[in-house]
Scaffold this motif. Structure first.
Motif, short mmCIF file in Angstrom:
data_model
loop_
_atom_site.label_atom_id
_atom_site.label_comp_id
_atom_site.label_asym_id
_atom_site.label_seq_id
_atom_site.Cartn_x
_atom_site.Cartn_y
_atom_site.Cartn_z
N ALA A 1 0.83 -1.21 0.00
CA ALA A 1 0.00 0.00 0.00
C ALA A 1 0.86 1.26 0.00
CB ALA A 1 -0.94 -0.01 1.21
N LEU A 2 1.98 1.21 0.71
CA LEU A 2 2.89 2.36 0.71
C LEU A 2 3.48 2.60 -0.67
CD1 LEU A 2 4.79 1.88 4.10
CD2 LEU A 2 3.46 3.89 3.43
N ARG A 3 3.84 1.54 -1.36
CA ARG A 3 4.39 1.70 -2.71
C ARG A 3 3.34 2.29 -3.65
NH1 ARG A 3 9.26 -0.78 -3.76
NH2 ARG A 3 9.95 -2.39 -2.29
N SER A 4 2.13 1.78 -3.57
CA SER A 4 1.06 2.27 -4.44
C SER A 4 0.77 3.74 -4.17
CB SER A 4 -0.20 1.43 -4.24
OG SER A 4 0.02 0.08 -4.59
N ALA A 5 0.72 4.09 -2.87
CA ALA A 5 0.44 5.48 -2.52
C ALA A 5 1.56 6.39 -2.98
CB ALA A 5 0.24 5.61 -1.01
N ALA A 6 2.81 5.93 -2.83
CA ALA A 6 3.96 6.74 -3.26
C ALA A 6 3.92 6.98 -4.76
CB ALA A 6 5.25 6.04 -2.85
N LYS A 7 3.56 5.95 -5.51
CA LYS A 7 3.50 6.09 -6.97
C LYS A 7 2.36 7.01 -7.37
CE LYS A 7 3.16 3.36 -11.22
NZ LYS A 7 3.04 1.97 -11.77
N GLU A 8 1.20 6.81 -6.75
CA GLU A 8 0.02 7.60 -7.12
C GLU A 8 0.19 9.07 -6.76
OE1 GLU A 8 -4.68 7.93 -5.77
OE2 GLU A 8 -3.54 6.08 -5.39
N ARG A 9 0.81 9.33 -5.60
CA ARG A 9 0.93 10.71 -5.13
C ARG A 9 2.30 11.32 -5.45
NH1 ARG A 9 -2.08 9.75 0.75
NH2 ARG A 9 -3.75 8.45 -0.10
N ARG A 10 3.10 10.57 -6.18
CA ARG A 10 4.40 11.04 -6.65
C ARG A 10 5.30 11.49 -5.51
NH1 ARG A 10 2.59 14.57 -12.04
NH2 ARG A 10 1.57 12.82 -13.12
N TRP A 11 5.36 10.64 -4.49
CA TRP A 11 6.29 10.90 -3.40
C TRP A 11 7.69 10.51 -3.84
CZ3 TRP A 11 2.66 8.00 0.42
CH2 TRP A 11 1.62 8.85 0.80
N ASP A 12 8.65 11.27 -3.40
CA ASP A 12 10.05 10.99 -3.73
C ASP A 12 10.63 10.07 -2.65
OD1 ASP A 12 12.56 10.96 -4.74
OD2 ASP A 12 13.11 12.95 -4.01
N VAL A 13 10.63 8.76 -2.92
CA VAL A 13 11.10 7.77 -1.95
C VAL A 13 12.30 7.03 -2.54
CG1 VAL A 13 10.52 5.72 -0.62
CG2 VAL A 13 8.78 7.48 -1.01
N ASP A 14 13.37 6.95 -1.76
CA ASP A 14 14.52 6.15 -2.14
C ASP A 14 14.28 4.73 -1.63
OD1 ASP A 14 16.91 4.92 -2.61
OD2 ASP A 14 18.15 6.40 -1.56
N TRP A 15 14.06 3.82 -2.57
CA TRP A 15 13.68 2.46 -2.20
C TRP A 15 14.87 1.53 -1.97
CZ3 TRP A 15 8.83 2.15 -0.81
CH2 TRP A 15 7.87 2.98 -1.40
N THR A 16 16.08 2.05 -2.07
CA THR A 16 17.26 1.19 -2.00
C THR A 16 17.33 0.42 -0.69
OG1 THR A 16 18.47 2.75 -3.40
CG2 THR A 16 19.77 1.10 -2.20
N ASN A 17 17.31 1.13 0.44
CA ASN A 17 17.38 0.46 1.74
C ASN A 17 16.13 -0.36 2.03
OD1 ASN A 17 19.91 1.53 2.28
ND2 ASN A 17 19.08 3.34 3.31
N VAL A 18 14.99 0.15 1.57
CA VAL A 18 13.74 -0.58 1.78
C VAL A 18 13.78 -1.93 1.08
CG1 VAL A 18 11.25 -0.56 1.38
CG2 VAL A 18 12.44 1.56 2.06
#
Length: 432
Positions: free
Chosen positions: A362-379
């Protein structure tokens, strides 16, 4: 805490306003003993309070509880820890009630209060309201407090069956007991419970338990270090809407030093010697009368026998007087139930993994939909480690890595929120 004495505890405390409240009406206190002498005298004390009332009334009520309960508890030296903790809560209630009567804006303000004292005699719990105290031990999560809520009281009285549909129609946030509204309050006391190395205790407000299931709380407490456990529990509550303030205190017992005061025997004080002497006196007189009778000394035998009867009557009156309850009906607790009230598995499972993975998706979907700038490397690295640990059968490590992935994502979102002026960030759950 001084380095000269290790209390053997790991402690984490965290409070959060949530996603939909303007102010935080929760308060808490952590008062660990800093010397062996202080531990022997009173032990460690922890308090969580969740205030209720309009304007700043709830915030004030909870703050008074978090400040006054430790103050009264530590100041009381004549009572044992159990009696001192009960009295401290009762005196805090009187203070909150008095403040509510003095100011119309604070009238009828109240707060829950859940407290635990870790003492040489064990763990004592004092409880009013629907904040909770849990213990994790040997793979089980045990709720040590009874919710003073309408739904729990109706279940306990037999009016509602726990599995009935009627139960779900009863408002969960209606509490039946709190500090402040009344001049006197009934305080539930649980314990003392023996303490063991590895025990984990959680004190929390209902901002947590309203959003995070017990079946999730147990495995997260069991698997994660205290600081990470506190963070993920609060994050999960906020991810699921965060409609209320959330406060957690986690205490992990990592060791019990060999020189702990609990292991040393204590000499009897004068208060303990008095009843012993009162009871021993008639026994001694009757034995003396028997020996005198066997030796043929009839006169002294009669005197010793009469003295024994007098001493026996005095002993009976002393025992009867001291066994009479000194509590008023308003504060006495009926021993009709005892902890633990509910027990759940604290072992990680695939069900927990699916729930945590659903949060991450859900966090990934929300980040994509709302265009949040998230660095997914560590995640992504943490999630990869979680899968590897699951394949090896290390369920605790897999749980820990999944939790770290969620915590890392939430940390980035909080950082963006602080830089953003968008008004909607605090008004909705990212899982909506």
């Amino acid at each position: 805490m001084p380095d000269t004495w290790n209390a053997g505890l790991e402690i984490a405390a965290l409070t959060d306003v949530g996603m939909r409240r303007a102010n935080n009406q929760d308060s808490y206190a952590t008062v660990p003993a800093d010397t062996p002498e202080r531990f022997e005298r009173r032990g460690h004390l922890f308090v969580v309070a969740d205030g209720m009332g309009a304007h700043a009334a709830g915030e004030l009520a909870s703050r008074i509880a978090a400040e006054k309960i430790p103050q009264y508890f530590l100041k009381q030296t004549q009572l044992d820890s159990t009696a001192a903790l009960r009295q401290a809560v009762e005196e805090a209630n009187a203070d909150i009630h008095r403040r509510g009567q003095e100011n119309p804006e604070f009238f009828n303000m109240g707060t829950t209060a859940s407290s635990i004292a870790i003492t040489p005699a064990g763990v004592v719990v004092a409880h009013v309201g629907d904040s909770r105290v849990y213990r994790v031990r040997a793979g089980k999560l045990e709720q040590l407090t009874f919710d003073h809520s309408l739904v729990w009281e109706m279940e306990a009285s037999g009016q509602v069956h726990p599995g009935s549909s009627l139960r779900h129609n009863i408002p969960k946030n209606v509490i039946t007991r709190s500090l402040g509204p009344s001049e006197a309050v009934a305080v539930d006391i649980e314990g003392p419970f023996p303490i063991q190395v590895g025990d984990r205790f959680l004190l929390c407000s209902d901002g947590l338990t309203g959003q995070v299931e017990d079946e999730e709380i147990g495995p997260l407490l069991e698997s994660l270090p205290t600081q990470l456990a506190a963070r993920i529990l609060v994050d999960l509550a906020n991810l699921r809407g965060g409609p209320d303030n959330t406060t957690v205190i986690i205490i992990h017992v990592v060791e019990l030093p060999a020189d702990l005061p609990a292991i040393r025997s204590k000499p009897l004080d004068s208060k303990q010697l008095v009843p012993i002497m009162i009871i021993a006196t008639p026994i001694g007189c009757f034995l003396a009368a028997l020996l005198l009778g066997l030796s043929g000394s009839i006169g002294p035998m009669v005197v010793a026998f009469i003295l024994g009867l007098i001493a026996a009557v005095l002993a009976f009156l002393h025992v009867r007087r001291n066994s009479t309850p000194h509590e008023s009906p308003a504060t006495a607790r009926k021993p009709s139930r005892s902890a633990p009230y509910r027990t759940y598995s604290a072992k990680p499972s695939d069900v927990l993994f699916k729930r945590l993975d659903a949060v991450m998706d859900a966090l990934r979907s929300a980040a994509k939909e709302r265009r949040w700038d998230v660095d997914w490397t560590n995640v992504d690295s943490q999630l990869h480690q979680a899968q590897a640990a699951r394949q090896k059968g290390d369920l605790k490590e897999s749980t820990c890595c999944r939790a770290k992935a969620i915590i890392e994502t939430m940390a980035q979102l909080r950082s963006q929120h602080r830089r953003s002026t968008g008004p909607d960030k605090d008004s909705e759950s990212v899982l909506d």
